[in-house]
Design a protein around this motif. Structure first.
Motif, PDB file in Angstrom:
ATOM      1  N   SER A 116       2.698   2.747  16.204  1.00  0.00           N
ATOM      2  CA  SER A 116       2.206   3.312  14.939  1.00  0.00           C
ATOM      3  C   SER A 116       1.181   4.415  15.126  1.00  0.00           C
ATOM      4  O   SER A 116       1.241   5.442  14.454  1.00  0.00           O
ATOM      5  CB  SER A 116       1.612   2.209  14.058  1.00  0.00           C
ATOM      6  N   SER A 134       2.817  12.995   4.380  1.00  0.00           N
ATOM      7  CA  SER A 134       2.217  13.417   3.100  1.00  0.00           C
ATOM      8  C   SER A 134       2.220  14.917   2.884  1.00  0.00           C
ATOM      9  O   SER A 134       1.949  15.377   1.788  1.00  0.00           O
ATOM     10  CB  SER A 134       0.782  12.893   3.007  1.00  0.00           C
ATOM     11  N   SER A 171       2.269   4.233   9.110  1.00  0.00           N
ATOM     12  CA  SER A 171       0.971   4.457   8.467  1.00  0.00           C
ATOM     13  C   SER A 171       0.434   3.217   7.773  1.00  0.00           C
ATOM     14  O   SER A 171      -0.705   3.224   7.303  1.00  0.00           O
ATOM     15  CB  SER A 171       1.078   5.592   7.444  1.00  0.00           C
ATOM     16  N   ALA A 172       1.223   2.160   7.687  1.00  0.00           N
ATOM     17  CA  ALA A 172       0.768   0.925   7.036  1.00  0.00           C
ATOM     18  C   ALA A 172      -0.352   0.295   7.873  1.00  0.00           C
ATOM     19  O   ALA A 172      -0.265   0.230   9.093  1.00  0.00           O
ATOM     20  CB  ALA A 172       1.919  -0.049   6.868  1.00  0.00           C
ATOM     21  N   SER A 173      -1.394  -0.147   7.226  1.00  0.00           N
ATOM     22  CA  SER A 173      -2.524  -0.762   7.920  1.00  0.00           C
ATOM     23  C   SER A 173      -2.107  -2.077   8.566  1.00  0.00           C
ATOM     24  O   SER A 173      -1.520  -2.928   7.899  1.00  0.00           O
ATOM     25  CB  SER A 173      -3.669  -1.043   6.945  1.00  0.00           C
ATOM     26  N   HIS A 201       6.986   7.251  -0.342  1.00  0.00           N
ATOM     27  CA  HIS A 201       6.484   5.878  -0.200  1.00  0.00           C
ATOM     28  C   HIS A 201       7.355   5.192   0.845  1.00  0.00           C
ATOM     29  O   HIS A 201       8.586   5.171   0.728  1.00  0.00           O
ATOM     30  CB  HIS A 201       6.547   5.113  -1.522  1.00  0.00           C
ATOM     31  N   GLU A 231       0.837  -1.197   0.000  1.00  0.00           N
ATOM     32  CA  GLU A 231       0.000   0.000   0.000  1.00  0.00           C
ATOM     33  C   GLU A 231       0.878   1.256   0.000  1.00  0.00           C
ATOM     34  O   GLU A 231       1.969   1.263   0.556  1.00  0.00           O
ATOM     35  CB  GLU A 231      -0.975   0.004   1.172  1.00  0.00           C
ATOM     36  N   HIS A 232       0.387   2.293  -0.661  1.00  0.00           N
ATOM     37  CA  HIS A 232       1.143   3.540  -0.748  1.00  0.00           C
ATOM     38  C   HIS A 232       0.883   4.367   0.504  1.00  0.00           C
ATOM     39  O   HIS A 232      -0.202   4.920   0.692  1.00  0.00           O
ATOM     40  CB  HIS A 232       0.750   4.324  -1.999  1.00  0.00           C
ATOM     41  N   VAL A 233       1.884   4.423   1.375  1.00  0.00           N
ATOM     42  CA  VAL A 233       1.818   5.205   2.606  1.00  0.00           C
ATOM     43  C   VAL A 233       3.137   5.952   2.764  1.00  0.00           C
ATOM     44  O   VAL A 233       4.175   5.516   2.271  1.00  0.00           O
ATOM     45  CB  VAL A 233       1.547   4.314   3.848  1.00  0.00           C
ATOM     46  N   ARG A 293       2.149   7.843  13.101  1.00  0.00           N
ATOM     47  CA  ARG A 293       1.805   7.758  11.674  1.00  0.00           C
ATOM     48  C   ARG A 293       1.709   9.112  10.979  1.00  0.00           C
ATOM     49  O   ARG A 293       2.012   9.226   9.808  1.00  0.00           O
ATOM     50  CB  ARG A 293       0.559   6.921  11.448  1.00  0.00           C
TER      51      ARG A 293
END
Length: 172
Positions: A101, A56, A22-24, A68, A15-17, A105
């Motif tokens: 996290s 971001s 921030s990764a789920s 990323h 996933e793009h984080v 995040r």
């Protein structure tokens, strides 16, 4: 690109984080990361890893050069240091992601760990490629820290050979 030593790899979530915090958790990335670090450690002995955890918001200066998330992993032990500041610790990177996290995040940070040592996380100081600069100095090549200017093709090829040999042995 940018391998400062043979065996230099980046581990990224699908996933793009902007950072690993921030990764789920549902994606299983932390568990995958634990397996990667364990496999590389069993193969190469000590490994050192770090993340320049970006955000971001382009107006916030960070040490991350791309938006990323990715963990840098290199074989060996180096005298890499976190900047001063309030530091949180966990046994390793997967535990750091599981335990911290939520609070990190949305904030830029620097994360550093190695095999057999705790993983540490501190607020980012906004120095591009913070740990790559330290690694370049530690290996006696302080001017080669910039991955875009010095892509390290020979070390990339050597890394591909190491990983090919590693996967070949794992399937035999």
């Amino acid at each position: 690109m940018g391998a400062l030593v043979a065996g230099y790899i980046l581990v990224s979530p699908v996933e793009h984080v902007p950072n690993l915090c921030s990764a789920s958790p549902e994606t299983g990335f932390a568990e995958f990361l634990g397996q990667v670090l364990e496999s590389l450690g069993s193969r190469w002995g000590e490994v050192t890893y770090w993340e320049h955890g970006g955000v971001s918001a382009p107006s916030i200066p960070t040490s991350a050069c791309v938006d990323h998330a990715h963990l840098h992993v290199v074989p060996g032990s180096y005298d890499l240091r976190l900047p001063t500041g309030t530091t949180v610790y966990a046994p390793d990177a997967p535990a750091m992601l599981a335990e911290h996290s939520a609070e990190w995040r949305g904030r830029p940070y620097l994360m550093l760990g190695s095999t057999g040592s705790p993983c540490a996380l501190v607020e980012d100081v906004g120095v591009p490629q913070y740990f790559r600069r330290q690694l370049a100095t530690a290996i006696g090549k302080p001017d080669l820290w910039d991955y875009a200017a010095f892509p390290g093709e020979a070390n990339v090829r050597a890394t591909l050979t190491l990983l090919r040999d590693f996967t070949t042995e794992a399937t035999e």
